[in-house]
Design a protein around this motif. Sequence first.
Motif, PDB file in Angstrom:
ATOM      1  N   HIS A  46      14.150  39.467  36.325  1.00 40.00           N
ATOM      2  CA  HIS A  46      13.741  38.064  36.276  1.00 40.00           C
ATOM      3  C   HIS A  46      14.924  37.111  36.172  1.00 40.00           C
ATOM      4  CE1 HIS A  46      10.484  35.150  35.852  1.00 40.00           C
ATOM      5  NE2 HIS A  46      11.276  34.509  35.012  1.00 40.00           N
ATOM      6  N   SER A  47      15.968  37.505  35.425  1.00 43.44           N
ATOM      7  CA  SER A  47      17.090  36.585  35.210  1.00 43.44           C
ATOM      8  C   SER A  47      18.437  37.154  35.642  1.00 43.44           C
ATOM      9  CB  SER A  47      17.165  36.200  33.726  1.00 43.44           C
ATOM     10  OG  SER A  47      17.373  37.344  32.921  1.00 43.44           O
ATOM     11  N   THR A  48      18.444  38.305  36.306  1.00 45.06           N
ATOM     12  CA  THR A  48      19.697  38.935  36.715  1.00 45.06           C
ATOM     13  C   THR A  48      19.852  38.898  38.231  1.00 45.06           C
ATOM     14  OG1 THR A  48      19.649  40.429  34.819  1.00 45.06           O
ATOM     15  CG2 THR A  48      21.109  41.013  36.638  1.00 45.06           C
ATOM     16  N   LEU A  49      20.982  38.375  38.674  1.00 45.14           N
ATOM     17  CA  LEU A  49      21.289  38.294  40.099  1.00 45.14           C
ATOM     18  C   LEU A  49      22.466  39.213  40.413  1.00 45.14           C
ATOM     19  CD1 LEU A  49      20.745  36.769  42.820  1.00 45.14           C
ATOM     20  CD2 LEU A  49      22.620  35.251  42.156  1.00 45.14           C
ATOM     21  N   LEU A  50      22.282  40.139  41.344  1.00 43.81           N
ATOM     22  CA  LEU A  50      23.345  41.037  41.776  1.00 43.81           C
ATOM     23  C   LEU A  50      24.040  40.448  43.000  1.00 43.81           C
ATOM     24  CD1 LEU A  50      21.504  44.479  41.541  1.00 43.81           C
ATOM     25  CD2 LEU A  50      22.865  43.332  39.776  1.00 43.81           C
ATOM     26  N   SER A  51      25.332  40.714  43.136  1.00 38.22           N
ATOM     27  CA  SER A  51      26.080  40.205  44.285  1.00 38.22           C
ATOM     28  C   SER A  51      27.257  41.114  44.589  1.00 38.22           C
ATOM     29  CB  SER A  51      26.581  38.781  44.020  1.00 38.22           C
ATOM     30  OG  SER A  51      27.441  38.755  42.895  1.00 38.22           O
ATOM     31  N   CYS A  52      27.611  41.206  45.878  1.00 38.06           N
ATOM     32  CA  CYS A  52      28.823  41.915  46.271  1.00 38.06           C
ATOM     33  C   CYS A  52      29.601  41.038  47.244  1.00 38.06           C
ATOM     34  CB  CYS A  52      28.516  43.281  46.885  1.00 38.06           C
ATOM     35  SG  CYS A  52      27.787  43.253  48.526  1.00 38.06           S
ATOM     36  N   SER A  53      30.916  41.267  47.309  1.00 34.85           N
ATOM     37  CA  SER A  53      31.775  40.328  48.022  1.00 34.85           C
ATOM     38  C   SER A  53      32.907  41.043  48.736  1.00 34.85           C
ATOM     39  CB  SER A  53      32.337  39.309  47.024  1.00 34.85           C
ATOM     40  OG  SER A  53      33.395  38.564  47.568  1.00 34.85           O
ATOM     41  N   HIS A  54      33.535  40.307  49.641  1.00 30.55           N
ATOM     42  CA  HIS A  54      34.729  40.808  50.314  1.00 30.55           C
ATOM     43  C   HIS A  54      35.916  40.915  49.368  1.00 30.55           C
ATOM     44  CE1 HIS A  54      33.492  39.886  54.755  1.00 30.55           C
ATOM     45  NE2 HIS A  54      32.669  40.705  54.136  1.00 30.55           N
ATOM     46  N   ASP A  55      35.797  40.430  48.134  1.00 32.01           N
ATOM     47  CA  ASP A  55      36.868  40.628  47.151  1.00 32.01           C
ATOM     48  C   ASP A  55      36.819  42.018  46.539  1.00 32.01           C
ATOM     49  OD1 ASP A  55      34.705  40.493  45.424  1.00 32.01           O
ATOM     50  OD2 ASP A  55      35.276  38.585  44.512  1.00 32.01           O
ATOM     51  N   GLY A  56      35.835  42.842  46.969  1.00 35.42           N
ATOM     52  CA  GLY A  56      35.744  44.213  46.489  1.00 35.42           C
ATOM     53  C   GLY A  56      35.006  44.372  45.181  1.00 35.42           C
ATOM     54  N   LEU A  57      34.294  43.334  44.725  1.00 29.15           N
ATOM     55  CA  LEU A  57      33.610  43.383  43.439  1.00 29.15           C
ATOM     56  C   LEU A  57      32.099  43.412  43.605  1.00 29.15           C
ATOM     57  CD1 LEU A  57      35.686  40.724  41.436  1.00 29.15           C
ATOM     58  CD2 LEU A  57      36.147  43.174  41.741  1.00 29.15           C
ATOM     59  N   PHE A  58      31.440  44.166  42.736  1.00 30.75           N
ATOM     60  CA  PHE A  58      29.982  44.222  42.658  1.00 30.75           C
ATOM     61  C   PHE A  58      29.606  43.734  41.265  1.00 30.75           C
ATOM     62  CE2 PHE A  58      26.109  47.062  41.933  1.00 30.75           C
ATOM     63  CZ  PHE A  58      25.242  46.190  42.574  1.00 30.75           C
ATOM     64  N   ARG A  59      28.898  42.599  41.180  1.00 33.59           N
ATOM     65  CA  ARG A  59      28.647  41.942  39.903  1.00 33.59           C
ATOM     66  C   ARG A  59      27.156  41.762  39.622  1.00 33.59           C
ATOM     67  NH1 ARG A  59      32.633  39.526  37.101  1.00 33.59           N
ATOM     68  NH2 ARG A  59      34.707  39.372  38.029  1.00 33.59           N
ATOM     69  N   ALA A  60      26.830  41.688  38.323  1.00 30.94           N
ATOM     70  CA  ALA A  60      25.492  41.343  37.845  1.00 30.94           C
ATOM     71  C   ALA A  60      25.625  40.088  36.996  1.00 30.94           C
ATOM     72  CB  ALA A  60      24.897  42.484  37.020  1.00 30.94           C
ATOM     73  N   THR A  61      24.940  39.020  37.382  1.00 36.86           N
ATOM     74  CA  THR A  61      25.070  37.735  36.703  1.00 36.86           C
ATOM     75  C   THR A  61      23.773  37.377  35.997  1.00 36.86           C
ATOM     76  OG1 THR A  61      26.657  36.947  38.348  1.00 36.86           O
ATOM     77  CG2 THR A  61      25.580  35.283  36.992  1.00 36.86           C
ATOM     78  N   ASP A  62      23.884  37.085  34.702  1.00 41.99           N
ATOM     79  CA  ASP A  62      22.750  36.611  33.919  1.00 41.99           C
ATOM     80  C   ASP A  62      22.633  35.105  34.149  1.00 41.99           C
ATOM     81  OD1 ASP A  62      21.052  35.613  31.858  1.00 41.99           O
ATOM     82  OD2 ASP A  62      21.435  37.414  30.668  1.00 41.99           O
ATOM     83  N   ILE A  63      21.601  34.686  34.854  1.00 42.88           N
ATOM     84  CA  ILE A  63      21.466  33.274  35.206  1.00 42.88           C
ATOM     85  C   ILE A  63      21.227  32.416  33.983  1.00 42.88           C
ATOM     86  CG2 ILE A  63      20.090  31.634  36.553  1.00 42.88           C
ATOM     87  CD1 ILE A  63      19.460  33.860  38.468  1.00 42.88           C
ATOM     88  N   GLU A  64      20.457  32.907  33.018  1.00 37.66           N
ATOM     89  CA  GLU A  64      20.150  32.122  31.834  1.00 37.66           C
ATOM     90  C   GLU A  64      21.405  31.846  31.012  1.00 37.66           C
ATOM     91  OE1 GLU A  64      17.075  33.968  29.618  1.00 37.66           O
ATOM     92  OE2 GLU A  64      15.701  34.122  31.322  1.00 37.66           O
TER      93      GLU A  64
END
Length: 266
Positions: free
Chosen positions: A141-159
């Motif tokens: 519900h509040s976690t957004l996953l993302s991956c990038s050309h910078d080589g990082l895979f992140r989980a972001t807590d939007i709240e």
Amino acid sequence: LDLTLKDVYKSGSFGVETLKVLGDALASAEEAGDEMETPLDVAEEELGIHDGDYARLTTKRIFSLCCHPSPSLLVAAAGDAVGNVGIFQGNSRDDQWEEDDLSICNSVSTRAVKKHAEPDCAFTVLKIHSRLVRCVRFSSHSTLLSCSHDGLFRATDIERKKSLLCAHARDPGTRLTSFCSFRSADTSIVGNHHGSVHIVDRRTPNQKLSLSSSYKLHEETILCLDTFPANHMLASCCIDGIVSLWDTRFMQKRTQRSLANMQVGG
């Protein structure tokens, strides 16, 4: 061939004839001192899209997009070319929100999209990566996953507006290009521009992704990954136009054997 600006915007094609239409329309508008009709003007007229229904999240090109899974909350996330992820909350009725939706709504900035935008339409922009954001998806519900050309895979807590580094590419220059859930809510398959994928358990932070421990699926960049409901079936598509199906129960560290392949396009 009698084309109009609406024909140009709808078709998305910019051949000789359509460019001529744009050139003539621009010349006429400049001569008359009028503003030329834009794609947003056409969208507002044809689709009923209004100021409170859209927002310019970033001045850079958007390369990834996803919608929040809540049936009562209209929230979308978009990643751009320089590492920003914009989160946009469209107009929706308060009486349709579920209890958990309120925390997400409160976490999105109340900055108006425009001076004359609806007050309940808001957005916020988070700097999560340093390079192009190739894929974004909500995992909860509040976690957004993302991956990038910078080589990082992140989980972001939007709240909380806090980002956790789940994994990073060990090999310099490796670009992460796509990911999807895998077998459980805490596990993801992450693809890169080498045509390989990694299995990442997000409960262990800051994992190192090396090519030697990856699974080779394609010879070129993986553009998209997704799993079937059965969860051991994986679909992937490559920049060379090949779509493949895999049974993850039989994945090996070396070159894999796909169940099926299909060439899309020329």
